[in-house]
Design an enzyme around this catalytic site. Structure first.
Site, PDB file in Angstrom:
ATOM      1  N   HIS A   7      -1.297  11.245 -11.474  1.00 50.39           N
ATOM      2  CA  HIS A   7      -2.035  12.380 -10.910  1.00 50.39           C
ATOM      3  C   HIS A   7      -2.808  13.138 -11.994  1.00 50.39           C
ATOM      4  CE1 HIS A   7      -0.696  12.101  -6.719  1.00 50.39           C
ATOM      5  NE2 HIS A   7       0.464  11.704  -7.205  1.00 50.39           N
ATOM      6  N   THR A   8      -3.106  12.462 -13.066  1.00 45.90           N
ATOM      7  CA  THR A   8      -3.944  13.060 -14.116  1.00 45.90           C
ATOM      8  C   THR A   8      -5.391  12.583 -13.995  1.00 45.90           C
ATOM      9  OG1 THR A   8      -3.163  11.244 -15.497  1.00 45.90           O
ATOM     10  CG2 THR A   8      -2.141  13.402 -15.863  1.00 45.90           C
ATOM     11  N   SER A 100      -6.214  -3.686  -3.671  1.00 44.13           N
ATOM     12  CA  SER A 100      -7.604  -3.354  -3.327  1.00 44.13           C
ATOM     13  C   SER A 100      -8.505  -3.478  -4.559  1.00 44.13           C
ATOM     14  CB  SER A 100      -7.705  -1.959  -2.712  1.00 44.13           C
ATOM     15  OG  SER A 100      -7.160  -0.976  -3.562  1.00 44.13           O
ATOM     16  N   ASP A 144      -7.545   1.920 -11.584  1.00 40.31           N
ATOM     17  CA  ASP A 144      -7.148   0.578 -11.142  1.00 40.31           C
ATOM     18  C   ASP A 144      -8.233  -0.456 -11.420  1.00 40.31           C
ATOM     19  OD1 ASP A 144      -5.068   2.070 -10.220  1.00 40.31           O
ATOM     20  OD2 ASP A 144      -5.409   1.676  -8.087  1.00 40.31           O
TER      21      ASP A 144
HETATM   22  P1  ADP Z   1      -3.013  -1.327  -2.471  1.00 39.25           P
HETATM   23  O1  ADP Z   1      -4.272  -1.249  -3.241  1.00 39.25           O
HETATM   24  O2  ADP Z   1      -1.969  -0.396  -2.979  1.00 39.25           O
HETATM   25  O3  ADP Z   1      -2.478  -2.721  -2.340  1.00 39.25           O
HETATM   26  P2  ADP Z   1      -4.727  -0.395  -0.390  1.00 39.25           P
HETATM   27  O4  ADP Z   1      -4.478   0.150   0.951  1.00 39.25           O
HETATM   28  O5  ADP Z   1      -5.509   0.423  -1.342  1.00 39.25           O
HETATM   29  O6  ADP Z   1      -3.320  -0.805  -1.003  1.00 39.25           O
HETATM   30  O7  ADP Z   1      -5.491  -1.781  -0.278  1.00 39.25           O
HETATM   31  C1  ADP Z   1      -4.995  -2.794   0.541  1.00 39.25           C
HETATM   32  C2  ADP Z   1      -6.128  -3.371   1.372  1.00 39.25           C
HETATM   33  O8  ADP Z   1      -6.973  -4.195   0.547  1.00 39.25           O
HETATM   34  C3  ADP Z   1      -5.632  -4.295   2.449  1.00 39.25           C
HETATM   35  O9  ADP Z   1      -5.301  -3.573   3.623  1.00 39.25           O
HETATM   36  C4  ADP Z   1      -6.851  -5.192   2.661  1.00 39.25           C
HETATM   37  O10 ADP Z   1      -7.803  -4.531   3.468  1.00 39.25           O
HETATM   38  C5  ADP Z   1      -7.433  -5.318   1.264  1.00 39.25           C
HETATM   39  N1  ADP Z   1      -6.910  -6.523   0.603  1.00 39.25           N
HETATM   40  C6  ADP Z   1      -6.110  -6.599  -0.482  1.00 39.25           C
HETATM   41  N2  ADP Z   1      -5.838  -7.891  -0.824  1.00 39.25           N
HETATM   42  C7  ADP Z   1      -6.496  -8.660   0.078  1.00 39.25           C
HETATM   43  C8  ADP Z   1      -6.632 -10.074   0.284  1.00 39.25           C
HETATM   44  N3  ADP Z   1      -6.016 -10.959  -0.487  1.00 39.25           N
HETATM   45  N4  ADP Z   1      -7.413 -10.494   1.323  1.00 39.25           N
HETATM   46  C9  ADP Z   1      -8.052  -9.613   2.102  1.00 39.25           C
HETATM   47  N5  ADP Z   1      -7.957  -8.270   1.956  1.00 39.25           N
HETATM   48  C10 ADP Z   1      -7.191  -7.788   0.977  1.00 39.25           C
HETATM   49 MG    MG Z   2      -5.541   0.429  -3.392  1.00 37.51          MG
END
Ligand code: ADP
Ligand code: MG
Length: 359
Positions: A7-8, A100, A144
């Site tokens: 959170h920075t 993501s 990220d």
């Molecule tokens: P995190 O980044 O913590 O994993 P997020 O909600 O930010 O969670 O991102 C996850 C989203 O990214 C998934 O719901 C999907 O829409 C997309 N995503 C991630 N990996 C894939 C993949 N291998 N194929 C398709 N979409 C993906």
């Molecule tokens: Mg994410």
């Protein structure tokens, strides 16, 4: 995965992530038309867009992430060629390990490679962040995407979120970064995130009346907070105290890694967790339980929640010879306490995104 500095980022401060050895692969091949055919193996679905369509909009599904990257690349003036993209991800989805960003960065690398473009990695990171902010519609920082591109094997990366200057720091080979997934994500997370941001902004506004040079909490020292923050509402004061002390902890943690002082690094991780729990109030019973369990295992230097909070994962710095004991003890203890099987990933600090040639 973030080792310390939580959170920075949105307070213009310091974070210290490492890239881990979980990969998202995007296989790319050229098309003769200016179209993108995008398939995700994980979702078993395929979508198609026309790069010349001026009205591409988000559809609230997985494809928004890769499409957003294509749209933002084009918007920045980088002309893409049509391509087929096949995605296969092994980063756990939605656990705070940033599947993501992995997807955005892998897509960006694939699209630029197939289009013969050479783009500075800082710009690519910003384009990926913009895709998530503006196209997907998620308010995320730069960390990220940045570490997914700039991460290096055996290194943690200390990033100044204001200047985007960074420093690579050694992670000794005799430790593993172990991630424990609580398997819980409380619905609170996104509203609380916005609340915390607003509280930080309120703190800045108040402090600015005494310290006009202050643009973000990054510019405030702990002594200044003590001196000028006394009449802040208690909650806002504690939020500011977390951010300000967390920035200090990241800087101390960098010094500790430079000296290869894992005990000191681990101690700072513990302090970070307590500050997130008590001052920033973004932990949860599950995260606290996981951290407390970890601290009882031999060979653990430090443990803390990682990511935004309210569930998600903890990160643990554990000596190599104790990884199996760690896995068994923490998994068992957590399951007993929470009636939930955690997932535990043993990781190494690894190289960021790169082109892999298939002959
Ligand atoms: P995190 O980044 O913590 O994993 P997020 O909600 O930010 O969670 O991102 C996850 C989203 O990214 C998934 O719901 C999907 O829409 C997309 N995503 C991630 N990996 C894939 C993949 N291998 N194929 C398709 N979409 C993906
Ligand atoms: Mg994410």
């Amino acid at each position: 995965m973030n080792l310390i500095g939580e959170h920075t980022d949105y307070n213009d401060g310091f974070v210290m992530p490492a890239a881990i050895d979980f990969y998202t692969w995007v296989r790319v091949s050229p098309l003769e038309t200016r179209k993108l055919h995008i398939r995700s193996e994980n979702y078993g679905e395929e979508v198609e867009i026309d790069l010349d369509d001026p009205n591409i909009v988000a559809q609230r599904r997985w494809s928004d992430y890769p499409i957003g990257v294509a749209v933002m690349l084009e918007r920045a003036g980088h002309r893409l060629r049509g391509a087929r993209l096949e995605i296969r991800g092994e980063v756990p989805i939605g656990s705070g390990l940033s599947s993501s960003a992995a997807l955005e960065v892998a897509t960006a690398c694939a699209l630029t490679a197939i289009s013969g473009l050479k783009i500075d990695k800082r710009e690519l990171a910003l384009i990926c962040q913009q895709a998530e902010n503006e196209f997907v519609g998620a308010r995320v920082g730069i960390m990220d995407q940045f570490v997914s591109l700039f991460g290096q094997a055996h290194k943690a990366l200390m990033l100044d979120c204001r200047s985007l200057d960074f420093k690579l720091l050694p992670v000794p080979d005799n430790v593993r970064l172990i991630i424990c997934n609580t398997m819980v994500k409380h619905a609170l997370a996104s509203s609380a995130y916005n609340e915390r941001r607003a509280e930080c902004e309120a703190g800045v506004k108040h402090l600015q009346s005494y310290l006009p040079h202050v643009k973000a909490l990054r510019d405030v020292t702990f002594e200044q907070l003590e001196q000028y923050g006394r009449d802040l509402p208690d909650v806002v004061y504690r939020r500011c105290r977390h951010v300000i002390t967390e920035d200090e902890r990241v800087l101390s943690a960098a010094t500790a890694l430079e000296r290869r002082d894992l005990n000191e690094f681990g101690k700072l991780m513990g302090e970070s967790h307590r500050s997130l729990r008590d001052d920033y109030e973004v932990s949860s019973t599950e995260l606290d339980t996981m951290v407390e369990l970890a601290q009882t295992v031999e060979g653990v230097y430090g443990a803390r929640m990682t990511g935004g909070g309210f569930g998600g994962c903890t990160v643990n710095l554990v000596s190599v010879e104790h990884t199996e004991e760690f896995r068994a003890r923490v998994a068992d203890g957590y399951e007993r306490a929470m009636k939930l099987k955690p997932e535990i990933y043993v990781c190494n600090a690894s190289d960021g995104a790169e082109e892999v040639r298939q002959d």
